[in-house]
Design a protein around this motif. Structure first.
Motif, PDB file in Angstrom:
ATOM      1  N   GLY A 183      37.672  41.731  45.694  1.00 33.46           N
ATOM      2  CA  GLY A 183      36.886  40.524  45.905  1.00 33.46           C
ATOM      3  C   GLY A 183      37.241  39.493  44.856  1.00 33.46           C
ATOM      4  O   GLY A 183      38.086  39.720  43.986  1.00 33.46           O
ATOM      5  N   TYR A 184      36.578  38.356  44.948  1.00 32.24           N
ATOM      6  CA  TYR A 184      36.815  37.255  44.015  1.00 32.24           C
ATOM      7  C   TYR A 184      35.636  37.190  43.049  1.00 32.24           C
ATOM      8  O   TYR A 184      34.497  36.941  43.453  1.00 32.24           O
ATOM      9  N   GLY A 185      35.900  37.455  41.775  1.00 33.53           N
ATOM     10  CA  GLY A 185      34.863  37.432  40.762  1.00 33.53           C
ATOM     11  C   GLY A 185      34.703  36.044  40.148  1.00 33.53           C
ATOM     12  O   GLY A 185      35.679  35.346  39.901  1.00 33.53           O
ATOM     13  N   PHE A 186      33.461  35.654  39.886  1.00 29.66           N
ATOM     14  CA  PHE A 186      33.164  34.351  39.289  1.00 29.66           C
ATOM     15  C   PHE A 186      31.764  34.425  38.684  1.00 29.66           C
ATOM     16  O   PHE A 186      31.076  35.458  38.798  1.00 29.66           O
ATOM     17  N   THR A 187      31.342  33.358  38.025  1.00 24.69           N
ATOM     18  CA  THR A 187      29.994  33.313  37.464  1.00 24.69           C
ATOM     19  C   THR A 187      29.250  32.094  37.986  1.00 24.69           C
ATOM     20  O   THR A 187      29.840  31.039  38.242  1.00 24.69           O
ATOM     21  N   LEU A 188      27.949  32.265  38.155  1.00 34.15           N
ATOM     22  CA  LEU A 188      27.041  31.179  38.514  1.00 34.15           C
ATOM     23  C   LEU A 188      25.817  31.322  37.626  1.00 34.15           C
ATOM     24  O   LEU A 188      25.212  32.395  37.577  1.00 34.15           O
ATOM     25  N   ALA A 189      25.465  30.255  36.898  1.00 35.34           N
ATOM     26  CA  ALA A 189      24.335  30.282  35.966  1.00 35.34           C
ATOM     27  C   ALA A 189      24.462  31.465  35.007  1.00 35.34           C
ATOM     28  O   ALA A 189      23.475  32.146  34.705  1.00 35.34           O
ATOM     29  N   GLY A 190      25.686  31.731  34.555  1.00 31.82           N
ATOM     30  CA  GLY A 190      25.920  32.813  33.607  1.00 31.82           C
ATOM     31  C   GLY A 190      25.873  34.201  34.211  1.00 31.82           C
ATOM     32  O   GLY A 190      25.904  35.197  33.479  1.00 31.82           O
TER      33      GLY A 190
ATOM     34  N   GLY B  31      22.012  27.115  40.298  1.00 34.47           N
ATOM     35  CA  GLY B  31      21.841  28.552  40.452  1.00 34.47           C
ATOM     36  C   GLY B  31      21.418  28.950  41.848  1.00 34.47           C
ATOM     37  O   GLY B  31      20.836  30.012  42.047  1.00 34.47           O
ATOM     38  N   GLU B  32      21.761  28.126  42.820  1.00 35.52           N
ATOM     39  CA  GLU B  32      21.285  28.298  44.197  1.00 35.52           C
ATOM     40  C   GLU B  32      22.320  29.039  45.042  1.00 35.52           C
ATOM     41  O   GLU B  32      23.511  28.746  44.990  1.00 35.52           O
ATOM     42  N   ILE B  33      21.825  29.983  45.845  1.00 34.72           N
ATOM     43  CA  ILE B  33      22.659  30.713  46.792  1.00 34.72           C
ATOM     44  C   ILE B  33      22.076  30.494  48.181  1.00 34.72           C
ATOM     45  O   ILE B  33      20.903  30.790  48.424  1.00 34.72           O
ATOM     46  N   SER B  34      22.882  29.952  49.089  1.00 36.57           N
ATOM     47  CA  SER B  34      22.379  29.585  50.415  1.00 36.57           C
ATOM     48  C   SER B  34      23.438  29.864  51.470  1.00 36.57           C
ATOM     49  O   SER B  34      24.538  30.335  51.174  1.00 36.57           O
ATOM     50  N   GLY B  35      23.087  29.588  52.722  1.00 38.50           N
ATOM     51  CA  GLY B  35      24.004  29.767  53.847  1.00 38.50           C
ATOM     52  C   GLY B  35      23.903  28.584  54.789  1.00 38.50           C
ATOM     53  O   GLY B  35      24.166  27.455  54.422  1.00 38.50           O
ATOM     54  N   HIS B  36      23.524  28.845  56.036  1.00 38.37           N
ATOM     55  CA  HIS B  36      23.162  27.853  57.044  1.00 38.37           C
ATOM     56  C   HIS B  36      24.346  27.111  57.657  1.00 38.37           C
ATOM     57  O   HIS B  36      24.428  26.964  58.875  1.00 38.37           O
ATOM     58  N   TYR B  37      25.269  26.626  56.833  1.00 34.64           N
ATOM     59  CA  TYR B  37      26.308  25.723  57.330  1.00 34.64           C
ATOM     60  C   TYR B  37      27.538  26.437  57.885  1.00 34.64           C
ATOM     61  O   TYR B  37      28.408  25.778  58.469  1.00 34.64           O
ATOM     62  N   HIS B  38      27.664  27.749  57.697  1.00 34.97           N
ATOM     63  CA  HIS B  38      28.814  28.495  58.207  1.00 34.97           C
ATOM     64  C   HIS B  38      30.130  27.838  57.767  1.00 34.97           C
ATOM     65  O   HIS B  38      30.994  27.522  58.602  1.00 34.97           O
ATOM     66  N   PRO B  39      30.342  27.587  56.480  1.00 38.29           N
ATOM     67  CA  PRO B  39      31.532  26.832  56.066  1.00 38.29           C
ATOM     68  C   PRO B  39      32.839  27.522  56.444  1.00 38.29           C
ATOM     69  O   PRO B  39      32.969  28.742  56.399  1.00 38.29           O
ATOM     70  N   LYS B  40      33.814  26.683  56.841  1.00 38.42           N
ATOM     71  CA  LYS B  40      35.163  27.123  57.181  1.00 38.42           C
ATOM     72  C   LYS B  40      36.164  26.176  56.532  1.00 38.42           C
ATOM     73  O   LYS B  40      35.842  25.026  56.241  1.00 38.42           O
ATOM     74  N   VAL B  41      37.390  26.663  56.338  1.00 38.46           N
ATOM     75  CA  VAL B  41      38.446  25.812  55.791  1.00 38.46           C
ATOM     76  C   VAL B  41      39.669  25.881  56.695  1.00 38.46           C
ATOM     77  O   VAL B  41      39.894  26.873  57.395  1.00 38.46           O
ATOM     78  N   ARG B  42      40.439  24.797  56.661  1.00 40.33           N
ATOM     79  CA  ARG B  42      41.712  24.728  57.377  1.00 40.33           C
ATOM     80  C   ARG B  42      42.832  24.660  56.352  1.00 40.33           C
ATOM     81  O   ARG B  42      42.779  23.858  55.411  1.00 40.33           O
ATOM     82  N   LEU B  43      43.858  25.477  56.556  1.00 40.56           N
ATOM     83  CA  LEU B  43      45.014  25.502  55.668  1.00 40.56           C
ATOM     84  C   LEU B  43      46.282  25.237  56.459  1.00 40.56           C
ATOM     85  O   LEU B  43      46.400  25.664  57.611  1.00 40.56           O
TER      86      LEU B  43
ATOM     87  N   VAL C 270      15.381  35.057  41.934  1.00 40.70           N
ATOM     88  CA  VAL C 270      15.757  36.214  41.116  1.00 40.70           C
ATOM     89  C   VAL C 270      16.454  35.609  39.900  1.00 40.70           C
ATOM     90  O   VAL C 270      17.678  35.492  39.874  1.00 40.70           O
ATOM     91  N   PRO C 271      15.673  35.122  38.914  1.00 40.13           N
ATOM     92  CA  PRO C 271      16.236  34.335  37.817  1.00 40.13           C
ATOM     93  C   PRO C 271      17.455  35.017  37.194  1.00 40.13           C
ATOM     94  O   PRO C 271      17.471  36.243  37.034  1.00 40.13           O
ATOM     95  N   PRO C 272      18.489  34.191  36.919  1.00 40.02           N
ATOM     96  CA  PRO C 272      18.519  32.720  36.978  1.00 40.02           C
ATOM     97  C   PRO C 272      18.950  32.157  38.342  1.00 40.02           C
ATOM     98  O   PRO C 272      19.299  30.975  38.431  1.00 40.02           O
ATOM     99  N   LEU C 273      18.941  32.974  39.383  1.00 46.52           N
ATOM    100  CA  LEU C 273      19.411  32.538  40.689  1.00 46.52           C
ATOM    101  C   LEU C 273      18.248  32.340  41.650  1.00 46.52           C
ATOM    102  O   LEU C 273      17.152  32.863  41.444  1.00 46.52           O
ATOM    103  N   LEU C 274      18.510  31.583  42.710  1.00 52.34           N
ATOM    104  CA  LEU C 274      17.513  31.336  43.753  1.00 52.34           C
ATOM    105  C   LEU C 274      18.193  31.478  45.106  1.00 52.34           C
ATOM    106  O   LEU C 274      19.207  30.828  45.370  1.00 52.34           O
TER     107      LEU C 274
END
Length: 225
Positions: free
Chosen positions: A3-10, A146-158, A131-135
């Motif tokens: 997977g792709y590891g990263f940080t959000l709000a630490g 620190g927000e985690i959401s969905g709804h928009y079904h994002p896609k990308v074109r390459l 779920v501090p520090p995330l929502l």
């Protein structure tokens, strides 16, 4: 973990190739926009039919991620069902499958615009979950961090060496993550749509789903490599 590891709000997080998000420190798996029962809803409304296997396919992939991660908490980030009637009319075998996945886990259904009311399938039902520090919530709101959401079904074109490729993708910046739709029968909103470019910072990345999680600068047009 693949997977792709990263940080959000630490907080260290992993975007999985399936479209699920994993928070290892909390042993928490988050998925968005399952849209279970979409084929059933279309048939009920007299719309052109879809092959009626999408719920089984989505649950198979979710079960695979649960086995791989051993997650003790699952957050379904809204639009888990294509509408409230779809939740009620799932075949009994699929209701039992969901109950099996829930067994021994904390399971939270976040309300979405397709499924705003409580559902009788076990787990907790919430408008949003801090779920501090995330929502965790279904739809992103400008100005929140620190927000985690969905709804928009994002896609990308390459555009890759003369051929075109499109993939569902996570959108990630220093304030928020927008998850791709996890459900089998789901469309998407291109990452260059003004709604998404207005929410995401200029340095946002898109993490493509598929055989492996691959990060590119968030396309605000067709990304070329």
């Amino acid at each position: 973990m693949n997977g792709y590891g990263f940080t959000l709000a630490g907080t260290a997080l992993t975007a999985l190739p399936s479209g699920a998000l994993y928070w290892e420190a909390r042993n928490l798996l988050c998925v968005s926009d399952l849209h279970l029962g979409k084929a059933l809803r279309r048939a009920r409304l007299g719309e052109p039919p879809l092959p009626p296997y999408e719920t089984r396919d989505t649950l198979t992939r979710l079960e695979s991620d649960l086995r791989r991660t051993g997650a003790a908490t699952v957050i379904c980030l809204g639009d888990s069902f294509d509408d409230s009637a779809a939740a009620m009319h799932l075949p009994e075998a699929e209701k039992l499958w969901i109950a099996k996945l829930q067994a021994g886990r904390r399971w939270v259904w976040i309300e979405g615009n397709h499924d705003p009311g409580p559902i009788d399938l076990g787990g907790a039902h919430m408008a949003e979950l801090p779920v501090p520090p995330l929502l965790f919530r279904h739809i992103a709101r400008a100005g929140h961090s620190g927000e985690i959401s969905g709804h928009y079904h994002p896609k990308v074109r390459l555009a890759l060496k003369g051929r075109s490729l499109s993939r569902p993708a996570f959108l990630i910046d220093s304030d928020r993550i927008i998850l791709p739709a996890f459900g089998t029968y789901t469309g998407g909103l291109w990452s260059d749509d003004p709604v998404l470019t207005g929410l995401m910072r200029r340095d946002a990345v898109a993490v493509l789903t598929g055989a492996m999680a691959h990060a590119v600068p968030m396309p605000r047009g067709t990304y070329r490599a």
